[in-house]
Design an enzyme around this catalytic site. Sequence first.
Site, PDB file in Angstrom:
ATOM      1  N   LEU A  39     116.581  82.073  73.978  1.00  0.00           N
ATOM      2  CA  LEU A  39     115.988  83.270  72.767  1.00  0.00           C
ATOM      3  C   LEU A  39     116.900  83.183  71.557  1.00  0.00           C
ATOM      4  CD1 LEU A  39     113.659  85.134  72.528  1.00  0.00           C
ATOM      5  CD2 LEU A  39     114.934  86.559  74.033  1.00  0.00           C
ATOM      6  N   ASP A  40     116.595  83.143  70.493  1.00  0.00           N
ATOM      7  CA  ASP A  40     117.464  83.308  69.303  1.00  0.00           C
ATOM      8  C   ASP A  40     118.487  84.632  69.399  1.00  0.00           C
ATOM      9  OD1 ASP A  40     116.418  80.955  68.262  1.00  0.00           O
ATOM     10  OD2 ASP A  40     115.229  82.053  66.702  1.00  0.00           O
ATOM     11  N   PRO A  41     119.805  84.333  68.800  1.00  0.00           N
ATOM     12  CA  PRO A  41     120.628  85.570  69.091  1.00  0.00           C
ATOM     13  C   PRO A  41     120.107  86.494  68.614  1.00  0.00           C
ATOM     14  CG  PRO A  41     121.758  83.318  68.562  1.00  0.00           C
ATOM     15  CD  PRO A  41     120.370  83.216  68.321  1.00  0.00           C
ATOM     16  N   ALA A  43     117.070  87.863  68.231  1.00  0.00           N
ATOM     17  CA  ALA A  43     115.940  88.333  69.102  1.00  0.00           C
ATOM     18  C   ALA A  43     116.517  89.050  70.240  1.00  0.00           C
ATOM     19  CB  ALA A  43     115.104  87.011  69.424  1.00  0.00           C
TER      20      ALA A  43
END
EC number: 5.4.99.25
Length: 329
Positions: A39-41, A43
Amino acid sequence: MINDGIININKEQNMTSHDVVGRVRKILNMKKVGHTGTLDPMATGVLPICIGRATRIIEYLDLDLKGYLCTMKLGVDTDTMDAWGNETARADEAAVNAVSEDDVMEAFMDFNGPVSQIPPAYSAIKVNGKRLYDYARSGEKVDVPSRDIYITNLDIEEMQLHKGYDTTITFYVECTKGTYIRSICHDAGELMGVHGMMTALERTDSGVFSVENAVTLDELAAMDEDELEEIIHPAYAPLIHFGEIEVNEYDAMRLVNGLPVWVSHCNMLRRPEYEMKSFLIDLREEYRRAYNVFGLMEEGRKFIGVVFTDETVENVMPIKIFYDGGQKD
């Protein structure tokens, strides 16, 4: 204390998935910890974390659908396709203000069903053994192959139009693993002719896990052993697409010792979901023959592990064994 299972973490912003794994290792004082999908930072939301032997089921989660709530802003493009990157293009503000609800709906119509998507330059996808963000940071050009994904649902939740560079669109999307929501924002913006970038992203669902039942890292750190036991899910919990069988104790121990068991000795409680039908994208053929197996042991019904039937469907073959003689359901 339970040493194996899955914790549904509600990830905070500005943390990498690896950061979360590190925090869980420290909180639980465990080495064997892994996440089920990056999961992107920037997000937030659902990030299932596997601990102990449950890390061995991560490879089986290809069939999990993901749900995201995303907000995008019109008018600006960046090198990362989100608000955290460097601006690369800006549309005329009058053009942004001219975007109508019909324009938005028409642009998003393309994001339904099977989609061939090109991942962002700043992503963890590997090309020729090197991650795309490493190529991007060094300024090196590379051909990025498209990926087949499937969008099962996309709903526009809110449109704040005619607000210049503060024009935003919020949408919910349900999709297969490997879908980049940043790319949807970028591509939709291009279809509207005014660029677009992601400004907020929450993963609301990942397979059987939802944000309503997730815990933050601070909440996890404050839990005692009894509270931990309540929120740790068994390793088989997300494997809902596999079939389910029961065996007696003798055959359970055969599987534990790496030996096959006759299918005729098994009580087939549920067939694999995709035994006879197709998935939304390419499916590992073994999943058509995959089962969670439970043993009727002296101490009760216990999860033994994951088995595949052989191609003749005469035997079940042990693939990953979890039973250690004292594990709870």
